[in-house]
Design a protein around this motif. Structure first.
Motif, PDB file in Angstrom:
ATOM      1  N   TYR A  13       0.830  -1.196   0.000  1.00  0.00           N
ATOM      2  CA  TYR A  13       0.000   0.000   0.000  1.00  0.00           C
ATOM      3  C   TYR A  13       0.872   1.257   0.000  1.00  0.00           C
ATOM      4  CZ  TYR A  13      -3.363   3.527   1.428  1.00  0.00           C
ATOM      5  OH  TYR A  13      -4.139   4.653   1.492  1.00  0.00           O
ATOM      6  N   ALA A  14       1.909   1.266   0.831  1.00  0.00           N
ATOM      7  CA  ALA A  14       2.786   2.436   0.911  1.00  0.00           C
ATOM      8  C   ALA A  14       3.454   2.701  -0.431  1.00  0.00           C
ATOM      9  CB  ALA A  14       3.837   2.240   2.003  1.00  0.00           C
ATOM     10  N   LEU A  15       3.927   1.664  -1.078  1.00  0.00           N
ATOM     11  CA  LEU A  15       4.569   1.856  -2.381  1.00  0.00           C
ATOM     12  C   LEU A  15       3.564   2.314  -3.434  1.00  0.00           C
ATOM     13  CD1 LEU A  15       6.993  -1.179  -2.494  1.00  0.00           C
ATOM     14  CD2 LEU A  15       7.600   1.223  -2.315  1.00  0.00           C
ATOM     15  N   ASP A  16       2.397   1.718  -3.448  1.00  0.00           N
ATOM     16  CA  ASP A  16       1.401   2.073  -4.457  1.00  0.00           C
ATOM     17  C   ASP A  16       0.873   3.492  -4.287  1.00  0.00           C
ATOM     18  OD1 ASP A  16       1.664  -0.409  -5.580  1.00  0.00           O
ATOM     19  OD2 ASP A  16      -0.175  -1.238  -4.696  1.00  0.00           O
TER      20      ASP A  16
ATOM     21  N   SER B 257      -1.558  12.546   1.514  1.00  0.00           N
ATOM     22  CA  SER B 257      -2.646  13.018   2.371  1.00  0.00           C
ATOM     23  C   SER B 257      -2.994  12.024   3.483  1.00  0.00           C
ATOM     24  CB  SER B 257      -3.891  13.312   1.530  1.00  0.00           C
ATOM     25  OG  SER B 257      -4.347  12.122   0.909  1.00  0.00           O
ATOM     26  N   SER B 258      -2.719  10.763   3.288  1.00  0.00           N
ATOM     27  CA  SER B 258      -3.094   9.765   4.302  1.00  0.00           C
ATOM     28  C   SER B 258      -1.886   9.138   4.995  1.00  0.00           C
ATOM     29  CB  SER B 258      -3.949   8.675   3.654  1.00  0.00           C
ATOM     30  OG  SER B 258      -3.215   8.027   2.640  1.00  0.00           O
ATOM     31  N   VAL B 259      -0.802   9.870   5.047  1.00  0.00           N
ATOM     32  CA  VAL B 259       0.407   9.327   5.667  1.00  0.00           C
ATOM     33  C   VAL B 259       0.233   9.122   7.171  1.00  0.00           C
ATOM     34  CG1 VAL B 259       2.813   9.856   6.247  1.00  0.00           C
ATOM     35  CG2 VAL B 259       2.004  10.160   3.938  1.00  0.00           C
ATOM     36  N   LEU B 260      -0.369  10.089   7.861  1.00  0.00           N
ATOM     37  CA  LEU B 260      -0.492   9.973   9.317  1.00  0.00           C
ATOM     38  C   LEU B 260      -1.384   8.801   9.747  1.00  0.00           C
ATOM     39  CD1 LEU B 260      -0.554  13.706  10.436  1.00  0.00           C
ATOM     40  CD2 LEU B 260       1.313  12.059  10.597  1.00  0.00           C
TER      41      LEU B 260
END
Length: 83
Positions: free
Chosen positions: A57-60, A69-72
Motif C-alpha cells: 500500500y505504501a509503495l502504491d 494526504s493519508s500518511v499519518l
C-alpha cells in the motif's frame, strides 16, 4: 512399504497422543497461560501477514501516486501493527 513400517508409523502416532495425555493435567492447570500463548501466536501471525500488505500500500499510494494526504493514519496503523 511393508507391514512393519506401517505398524511403526501407527505406533509412533499413538506415542505422541500418549504423551499429550500425560501432559493434559499440566495443561488444564495452566489453561489461561495456554490460551494467552495461542492468542499471542495468532496475533503475531496476523502481523506477519499484514506487513507485506502495508508495504505494498505504501509503495502504491505514497511512492507511485505521490499522494501524502493519508500518511499519518497509515503511520498510526503501521505502528500499532509493529508494536
Amino acid at each position: 512399504m511393508n507391514s512393519t513400517a506401517k505398524l511403526g508409523k501407527k505406533s509412533s502416532k499413538l506415542g505422541i497422543w500418549r504423551q499429550v495425555a500425560r501432559l493434559a493435567p499440566f495443561i488444564k492447570e495452566r489453561r489461561g497461560i495456554m490460551a494467552a500463548m495461542i492468542v499471542c501466536g495468532l496475533a503475531g501471525s496476523a502481523a506477519d501477514v499484514a506487513m507485506p500488505l502495508f508495504e505494498r500500500y505504501a509503495l502504491d499510494v505514497f511512492v507511485t501516486e505521490g499522494d501524502l494526504s493519508s500518511v499519518l493514519p497509515f503511520a498510526a496503523a503501521y505502528a500499532l501493527t509493529v508494536f
